[in-house]
Design a protein around this motif. Sequence first.
Motif, mmCIF file in Angstrom:
data_model
loop_
_atom_site.group_PDB
_atom_site.id
_atom_site.type_symbol
_atom_site.label_atom_id
_atom_site.label_comp_id
_atom_site.label_asym_id
_atom_site.label_seq_id
_atom_site.Cartn_x
_atom_site.Cartn_y
_atom_site.Cartn_z
ATOM 1 N N ALA A 1 35.383 35.612 35.764
ATOM 2 C CA ALA A 1 35.632 34.172 35.856
ATOM 3 C C ALA A 1 36.809 33.973 36.788
ATOM 4 C CB ALA A 1 35.929 33.583 34.475
ATOM 5 N N GLY A 2 36.574 33.292 37.904
ATOM 6 C CA GLY A 2 37.640 33.085 38.870
ATOM 7 C C GLY A 2 37.229 33.517 40.259
ATOM 8 N N ASP A 3 38.163 34.129 40.969
ATOM 9 C CA ASP A 3 37.986 34.484 42.378
ATOM 10 C C ASP A 3 37.775 35.990 42.519
ATOM 11 O OD1 ASP A 3 38.092 34.876 45.085
ATOM 12 O OD2 ASP A 3 40.091 34.030 45.364
ATOM 13 N N PRO A 4 36.577 36.436 42.908
ATOM 14 C CA PRO A 4 36.340 37.886 43.021
ATOM 15 C C PRO A 4 37.228 38.566 44.055
ATOM 16 C CG PRO A 4 34.256 36.665 43.069
ATOM 17 C CD PRO A 4 35.361 35.655 43.191
ATOM 18 N N SER A 5 37.713 37.816 45.046
ATOM 19 C CA SER A 5 38.552 38.434 46.075
ATOM 20 C C SER A 5 39.890 38.899 45.499
ATOM 21 C CB SER A 5 38.802 37.452 47.221
ATOM 22 O OG SER A 5 39.657 36.396 46.817
ATOM 23 N N ARG A 6 40.234 38.451 44.300
ATOM 24 C CA ARG A 6 41.468 38.911 43.678
ATOM 25 C C ARG A 6 41.366 40.354 43.188
ATOM 26 N NH1 ARG A 6 45.711 36.088 45.482
ATOM 27 N NH2 ARG A 6 45.518 33.838 45.086
ATOM 28 N N LEU A 7 40.177 40.914 43.171
ATOM 29 C CA LEU A 7 40.014 42.327 42.815
ATOM 30 C C LEU A 7 40.419 43.160 44.031
ATOM 31 C CD1 LEU A 7 36.641 42.219 40.858
ATOM 32 C CD2 LEU A 7 38.942 42.455 39.921
ATOM 33 N N SER A 8 41.692 43.097 44.325
ATOM 34 C CA SER A 8 42.230 43.679 45.545
ATOM 35 C C SER A 8 42.409 45.181 45.401
ATOM 36 C CB SER A 8 43.587 43.031 45.844
ATOM 37 O OG SER A 8 44.301 43.761 46.812
ATOM 38 N N PRO A 9 42.188 45.923 46.505
ATOM 39 C CA PRO A 9 42.509 47.358 46.436
ATOM 40 C C PRO A 9 44.001 47.597 46.327
ATOM 41 C CG PRO A 9 41.903 46.719 48.664
ATOM 42 C CD PRO A 9 41.608 45.535 47.795
ATOM 43 N N GLN A 10 44.804 46.574 46.635
ATOM 44 C CA GLN A 10 46.251 46.686 46.547
ATOM 45 C C GLN A 10 46.700 46.013 45.255
ATOM 46 O OE1 GLN A 10 48.850 46.347 50.127
ATOM 47 N NE2 GLN A 10 49.582 44.532 49.066
ATOM 48 N N ALA A 11 46.612 46.755 44.156
ATOM 49 C CA ALA A 11 46.887 46.190 42.833
ATOM 50 C C ALA A 11 47.732 47.160 42.028
ATOM 51 C CB ALA A 11 45.586 45.894 42.100
ATOM 52 N N ILE A 12 48.566 46.597 41.166
ATOM 53 C CA ILE A 12 49.371 47.408 40.255
ATOM 54 C C ILE A 12 49.300 46.786 38.873
ATOM 55 C CG2 ILE A 12 51.502 46.163 40.861
ATOM 56 C CD1 ILE A 12 52.952 48.909 40.366
ATOM 57 N N ALA A 13 49.189 47.625 37.852
ATOM 58 C CA ALA A 13 49.169 47.157 36.469
ATOM 59 C C ALA A 13 50.593 47.088 35.935
ATOM 60 C CB ALA A 13 48.336 48.092 35.604
ATOM 61 N N ILE A 14 50.873 46.030 35.184
ATOM 62 C CA ILE A 14 52.138 45.924 34.444
ATOM 63 C C ILE A 14 51.768 45.696 32.984
ATOM 64 C CG2 ILE A 14 54.275 44.646 34.118
ATOM 65 C CD1 ILE A 14 54.302 43.975 37.045
ATOM 66 N N VAL A 15 52.158 46.621 32.128
ATOM 67 C CA VAL A 15 51.763 46.574 30.722
ATOM 68 C C VAL A 15 52.973 46.883 29.851
ATOM 69 C CG1 VAL A 15 49.376 47.243 31.236
ATOM 70 C CG2 VAL A 15 51.080 49.012 30.738
ATOM 71 N N GLY A 16 52.827 46.622 28.557
ATOM 72 C CA GLY A 16 53.917 46.935 27.646
ATOM 73 C C GLY A 16 53.720 46.317 26.280
ATOM 74 N N ALA A 17 54.806 46.245 25.533
ATOM 75 C CA ALA A 17 54.766 45.869 24.126
ATOM 76 C C ALA A 17 54.349 44.415 23.938
ATOM 77 C CB ALA A 17 56.141 46.102 23.493
ATOM 78 N N ARG A 18 53.589 44.173 22.864
ATOM 79 C CA ARG A 18 53.265 42.794 22.493
ATOM 80 C C ARG A 18 54.490 42.087 21.915
ATOM 81 N NH1 ARG A 18 48.486 45.486 21.949
ATOM 82 N NH2 ARG A 18 46.590 44.363 22.585
ATOM 83 N N HIS A 19 55.234 42.787 21.070
ATOM 84 C CA HIS A 19 56.437 42.218 20.468
ATOM 85 C C HIS A 19 57.640 42.636 21.320
ATOM 86 C CE1 HIS A 19 54.027 41.024 17.045
ATOM 87 N NE2 HIS A 19 53.571 42.256 16.951
ATOM 88 N N ALA A 20 57.655 42.138 22.543
ATOM 89 C CA ALA A 20 58.643 42.575 23.519
ATOM 90 C C ALA A 20 59.988 41.901 23.288
ATOM 91 C CB ALA A 20 58.143 42.261 24.930
ATOM 92 N N THR A 21 61.043 42.531 23.784
ATOM 93 C CA THR A 21 62.371 41.947 23.740
ATOM 94 C C THR A 21 62.521 40.944 24.883
ATOM 95 O OG1 THR A 21 63.353 43.587 25.210
ATOM 96 C CG2 THR A 21 63.263 44.140 22.861
ATOM 97 N N PRO A 22 63.521 40.053 24.799
ATOM 98 C CA PRO A 22 63.767 39.147 25.933
ATOM 99 C C PRO A 22 64.022 39.898 27.235
ATOM 100 C CG PRO A 22 64.912 38.348 23.978
ATOM 101 C CD PRO A 22 64.354 39.698 23.623
ATOM 102 N N ASP A 23 64.749 41.025 27.169
ATOM 103 C CA ASP A 23 64.982 41.817 28.382
ATOM 104 C C ASP A 23 63.666 42.353 28.946
ATOM 105 O OD1 ASP A 23 67.676 41.535 28.700
ATOM 106 O OD2 ASP A 23 68.206 43.390 27.664
ATOM 107 N N GLY A 24 62.812 42.859 28.070
ATOM 108 C CA GLY A 24 61.533 43.386 28.523
ATOM 109 C C GLY A 24 60.673 42.316 29.168
#
Length: 369
Positions: free
Chosen positions: A111-134
Amino acid sequence: MPLAHTPEELSAWLRLTLEPGIGPATARELLQAVGLPQRLYSLSRDELAALLPPPLAAQLARSPSPQHAATLERTLRWAEHPGHHLLTLADAGYPRALLAIHDPPPLLYLAGDPSRLSPQAIAIVGARHATPDGMANARAYARHLAQRGWCIVSGLALGIDTAAHEGALEAGAAGGGTVAVVGTGVDVVYPPRNRGLAERIAAQGAIVSEFPLGLPALPHQFPRRNRLVAGLTQGTLVAEAAARSGSLITARLAADAGREVFAIPGSIHSPLSRGCHALIRQGAKLVESAQDILDELGAGSGSAAPPPEPALPRDPVLAGMGYGPVHVDALAARTGLAVPQLQARLLELELRGLIARLDGGRYQATPMR
């Protein structure tokens, strides 16, 4: 959108993804053996039995059940709407990065723009209950990288995922955008409180799933989602994570696929730093700024860095900081900004070299300003 295949061809692709007992890896092996799904469903039961156990051969030789037939019809109607897309392994627009993993989905719902499936992509992941700093780190890194042409991929979860998507959206239409890979049907928003964010991502980026429309959130689907988050990208940044975390699964999957893994260190006293510290001990690259990632992966395709923002006295954070060390709480009182917003802004200024972080939660403007 106009379908890339005839309804009959697309129905065969859809049916293959709905077959019980046939996952992505088996589906790929079948397609390598016989070609497109329409050819697979034209085979007799005996021909199928040469490729599959007898029960599965009999299953594929039968006509689809009424339930599956209704799902096929409903999905084809969904794909006719603007902004709704079905990408198969045979499509030119299917993300090439996914072809390198062991079990790429035969079909993606988008759903959205298929061109956003860019070969130049990076994942950013982490905790659900994150700290304000995180949260501030994830937001600032995502915005900084998106401004330089990188697409930010995450999982639409609360915490770090949410901050990463929001940071990428703040980079604007000229940035690399953001893609949310979900562990539900692409038409289901989970968690529900991220509905507004999901609508913004669909309008300015893309939401992607391998699961059928309408499928609710079930625990076993999220590790499958994580492999796509890792597989779509050149690297994965873990912003904050506990010692036992789904984000570490994503990082492991990225490493297994030969992609880079980055981790932001934190306080030795924080439980949400332990996952990142464990990754660093295992060989993940420690990052202290977004430039560390750009140095490893490349500068990106974005134009140059964004124009410099105004310094004193027009910048309220720099103006509130003055010339001596100041604690973040005091700065929040001076500027009237909420602490999470202030921390995101402080990290951005730090990345640009305009301020320095000191011990004890204090900051100071650098002489160069």
